[in-house]
Motif scaffolding. Sequence first.
Motif, short mmCIF file in Angstrom:
data_model
loop_
_atom_site.label_atom_id
_atom_site.label_comp_id
_atom_site.label_asym_id
_atom_site.label_seq_id
_atom_site.Cartn_x
_atom_site.Cartn_y
_atom_site.Cartn_z
N ARG A 108 80.79 47.59 62.83
CA ARG A 108 79.56 48.37 62.92
C ARG A 108 79.91 49.85 62.81
NH1 ARG A 108 75.10 45.61 64.93
NH2 ARG A 108 75.54 43.55 65.82
N ASP A 109 78.96 50.63 62.32
CA ASP A 109 79.17 52.07 62.35
C ASP A 109 78.81 52.58 63.73
OD1 ASP A 109 76.42 52.18 62.47
OD2 ASP A 109 76.13 52.94 60.45
N ILE A 110 78.88 53.87 63.92
CA ILE A 110 78.66 54.45 65.25
C ILE A 110 77.30 54.08 65.81
CG2 ILE A 110 78.30 56.65 66.45
CD1 ILE A 110 80.67 57.75 64.90
N ASP A 111 76.30 53.98 64.94
CA ASP A 111 74.95 53.65 65.38
C ASP A 111 74.74 52.16 65.60
OD1 ASP A 111 74.02 56.23 65.49
OD2 ASP A 111 73.40 56.27 63.39
N GLY A 112 75.77 51.37 65.34
CA GLY A 112 75.65 49.93 65.55
C GLY A 112 75.17 49.16 64.36
N GLU A 113 74.97 49.82 63.20
CA GLU A 113 74.54 49.09 62.01
C GLU A 113 75.72 48.35 61.40
OE1 GLU A 113 72.07 51.10 59.25
OE2 GLU A 113 70.99 52.21 60.78
N LEU A 114 75.45 47.16 60.86
CA LEU A 114 76.51 46.29 60.38
C LEU A 114 77.12 46.81 59.08
CD1 LEU A 114 74.79 42.86 61.05
CD2 LEU A 114 76.75 43.78 62.27
N LEU A 115 78.45 46.72 59.00
CA LEU A 115 79.20 47.06 57.81
C LEU A 115 79.83 45.79 57.25
CD1 LEU A 115 81.05 50.23 59.16
CD2 LEU A 115 78.94 50.16 57.83
N ALA A 116 80.01 45.77 55.95
CA ALA A 116 80.55 44.56 55.31
C ALA A 116 81.43 44.94 54.14
CB ALA A 116 79.40 43.66 54.84
N GLN A 117 82.16 43.93 53.66
CA GLN A 117 82.92 44.08 52.43
C GLN A 117 82.85 42.76 51.68
OE1 GLN A 117 86.94 44.91 53.84
NE2 GLN A 117 87.55 42.80 53.45
N PRO A 118 83.07 42.81 50.35
CA PRO A 118 83.03 41.56 49.59
C PRO A 118 84.01 40.55 50.17
CG PRO A 118 83.13 43.45 48.12
CD PRO A 118 83.37 43.97 49.49
N ALA A 119 83.62 39.28 50.23
CA ALA A 119 84.50 38.25 50.80
C ALA A 119 85.80 38.14 50.03
CB ALA A 119 83.77 36.90 50.82
N ARG A 120 85.72 38.39 48.72
CA ARG A 120 86.93 38.41 47.91
C ARG A 120 87.11 39.82 47.38
NH1 ARG A 120 89.15 33.58 46.58
NH2 ARG A 120 87.95 31.70 47.05
N ALA A 121 87.63 40.67 48.25
CA ALA A 121 87.77 42.09 47.89
C ALA A 121 88.98 42.30 47.01
CB ALA A 121 87.89 42.93 49.15
N GLU A 122 88.81 43.08 45.96
CA GLU A 122 89.90 43.43 45.06
C GLU A 122 89.90 44.94 44.86
OE1 GLU A 122 89.52 41.35 41.41
OE2 GLU A 122 89.58 39.36 42.32
N GLY A 123 91.09 45.53 44.92
CA GLY A 123 91.20 46.97 44.71
C GLY A 123 90.51 47.74 45.82
N LYS A 124 89.94 48.88 45.47
CA LYS A 124 89.26 49.71 46.46
C LYS A 124 87.99 49.02 46.94
CE LYS A 124 87.39 54.33 47.26
NZ LYS A 124 87.07 55.64 46.67
N VAL A 125 87.85 48.87 48.25
CA VAL A 125 86.71 48.17 48.82
C VAL A 125 85.57 49.14 49.02
CG1 VAL A 125 85.90 46.80 50.75
CG2 VAL A 125 88.25 46.54 49.95
N PRO A 126 84.41 48.92 48.41
CA PRO A 126 83.28 49.84 48.58
C PRO A 126 82.64 49.70 49.95
CG PRO A 126 82.60 47.95 47.29
CD PRO A 126 84.07 47.79 47.52
N LEU A 127 81.93 50.73 50.37
CA LEU A 127 81.22 50.70 51.64
C LEU A 127 79.89 49.98 51.46
CD1 LEU A 127 81.07 51.71 54.60
CD2 LEU A 127 79.84 53.70 53.73
N ILE A 128 79.66 48.96 52.29
CA ILE A 128 78.41 48.20 52.25
C ILE A 128 77.80 48.25 53.65
CG2 ILE A 128 77.34 45.95 51.86
CD1 ILE A 128 79.72 45.24 50.08
N ARG A 129 76.55 48.70 53.73
CA ARG A 129 75.80 48.66 54.98
C ARG A 129 74.64 47.70 54.83
NH1 ARG A 129 76.60 54.33 55.48
NH2 ARG A 129 77.64 54.91 57.43
N LEU A 130 74.43 46.88 55.86
CA LEU A 130 73.24 46.04 55.83
C LEU A 130 72.01 46.88 56.09
CD1 LEU A 130 75.41 43.79 56.00
CD2 LEU A 130 73.70 42.45 57.23
N ALA A 131 70.96 46.60 55.38
CA ALA A 131 69.70 47.33 55.54
C ALA A 131 69.19 47.15 56.97
CB ALA A 131 68.67 46.84 54.53
N PRO A 132 68.39 48.09 57.48
CA PRO A 132 67.88 48.02 58.85
C PRO A 132 67.23 46.68 59.15
CG PRO A 132 67.33 50.13 57.88
CD PRO A 132 67.91 49.30 56.77
N GLY A 133 67.63 46.11 60.27
CA GLY A 133 67.04 44.84 60.71
C GLY A 133 67.69 43.62 60.11
#
Length: 752
Positions: free
Chosen positions: A85-110
């Motif tokens: 989670r980020d500081i505000d508690g929102e969920l962060l994710a990455q591709p299940a099969r990550a390759e190379g540089k992993v981009p930042l993914i945030r789940l939309a509110p709710g």
Amino acid sequence: MSDKEQTASGFSRETLIEAIKLGAGSFDKRGIARALGLKTGEQKHLLKQALGGLEAEGVIRRDDQRNYALAGELPAVCVVEITGRDIDGELLAQPARAEGKVPLIRLAPGQGAGGRGEAALGVGDKALVRLAVDDEGGYEARLIRKLGHSVQKILCVLRKPAKGPYRLVPVDRRSRHELVPAKGESDKANDGELVVCELAKERRNGLKTATILEVLGDVNSPGAGSVIALHSHGVPMGFADQEMREAETIASAKRQGREDLRDLPLLTIDPEDAKDHDDAVWAAADTDAKNEGGWIVMVAIADVAAYVTPGSALDRGAFKRGNSVYLPDRVVPMLPERLSNDLCSLREGEERPCLAVRMVFDRHGNKKSHKFLRGWMKSAAKLSYNDAQAAIDGNGNAKANALLDTVLRPLWSAYAALCVARARREPLEIDSPERRVQVGADGKVTGIELRERFDAHRLIEECMIQANVCAAETLEERRVPLIYRVHEEPSREKIDALADYLPNVGLKWTRGDKIATSRFNHLLKQAKGGEHYETVNEVVLRSQSQAVYHTVNQGHFGLHLQRYAHFTSPIRRYADLTVHRALIRALNLGDDGQSDEERSRLTSIAEEITQLERRAMAAERDAVDRFVALYLADHVGGEFPGRITGVTRFGAFVRLAATGADGLVPISRLGEERFVHDDRAHALIGEQTGGRYRLGMIVSVRIEEATPITGGLLLDMVTEAEPGPRPKRGTGRSAPAAGRTGGRPWKKGKRR
């Protein structure tokens, strides 16, 4: 592509790339042709050539379905793993099969927050999401469905309504709708029993039908929370027949060819309820005149490799599990009990094979040398952390006191030297209290307690860390490939979020300075004793990367070590078993070491056991949540003190002080006015009054709903909002969410 080819084809390189970008991983060659309006055979031939050229240049790539996407960009729909989670508690994710540089993914509110009767997403969970590029070049994800161990199998409760036929109610609401048992299926289980289902034939209208594959018992029975957690995350329970046959017929290891350590008073120090003992320790003053004040420390580890050989049924089963899983009422072991609690367990007074490391330290805790050996030992005693600490403090029992002068005091003196070196190294010192759910013999929760940490815990931890470092160093020196335990430094995005938050509590982080554990520790020391200490600990913890297993050494940031491997727990972690085998092969300690086949698979093994570790963590967390919800179900309507640990656009997460349980206060329960999420202030702010609920705020909440079947905890805010200036209209970074007066839950706003 030449100009002539462009004219003949009817498209340019730029329009082709734009079409691929528009498709975002959903267009194959035919879809691109349609998007560009290509109809003739010649145009399609030129398209094939152009696509081949762009792919060869690395500009585009193809996925498993042969759809095209720009290299480095993610498809519109993909499987992600929740990483934190980020500081505000929102969920962060990455591709299940990550390759190379992993981009930042945030789940939309709710998204993934759970709700009434619905399990929330947590770290380690996987989900199928739809992605959209946000304003800052990252991705915003919207949940399509949470993924369990199988999208075909669903864990349900069989229910008989007051009227109508039986229904199958999904436990985690992965399916939003109830199911109907297929003809004759309801006879397999009773009302209120947990069942594993599989979708049967589709219905054009009405509810889907399902067949019952397995009956797991009453949903209200003690231990149901563990059963649900294990099945929901696909943790295998039990052992295959071939594994059990191997375990029951395996011969005990022989002493021949091993160094005799039986006269050395090695002892095990573990939790009181430990059943397997895979590490033993001993220390003595070094008698070498050249190392005055120095210490010799021996760490002996159960020799699991002597019993679990590469390619055996036991090995395949252990790899499938990856590690043992520890739940409030049970342990799901990586190895059958005959090994984990018997042959491989360093039992008191019983002879056992071991793989040991003898380490020599000077009086300042600097390691001068180390040596690995394959030994034959007999544990002098089994002590709990409480026993060992009480003896050192002068309150020991007879058993511990008998070892006080010969074993325990030398260990503590060696530890004092190691602490000097540890202080210079300055690993990350996050204060993260651990709570333990107490479960009685009847399987019911009797209480939730804070685990005490003694010097005895820290002593064993530091001895194990030093042994793990020795393993990594030895294998590197011998140029033998191994699986490292890697912990990278925090990402720039997480550091920026931390730096944005700290001014709210009177602290700061200079962005240009080098990221180091010492800076985090200084920050924690500044906060200690103040009202924001717990919150600063929380946000520092959230800013850290997740540790992984990897064959490429990238160091361990948290421990501030250049090389680190897991060596000390082969009974419960497959990673440690691979390191044992690598050491046996590197040092010619036997013919049961690392095989060529295992060596060739180390990269894939590291990736797999990283995922299995996260699966175990998610199952452990879910089981605890369900047991805590069961405990708190008797307290619905009661008011409890807590602290806000996360603020999001859909509500506030509150951690209850007494139990450590986390619950959600939906934004609709904060008051009569509308609240907006201010991501700079890390607060929910009332539009009319400016009252705020901020990260770290001490509050009182009322338990509105505790759902043991999902582990969900729904709270109602009792504490009034803190006063603050009324926000200026149009200046918030997050759009308003609906209060009790109605309105839209939120509007799409700019993301940080």
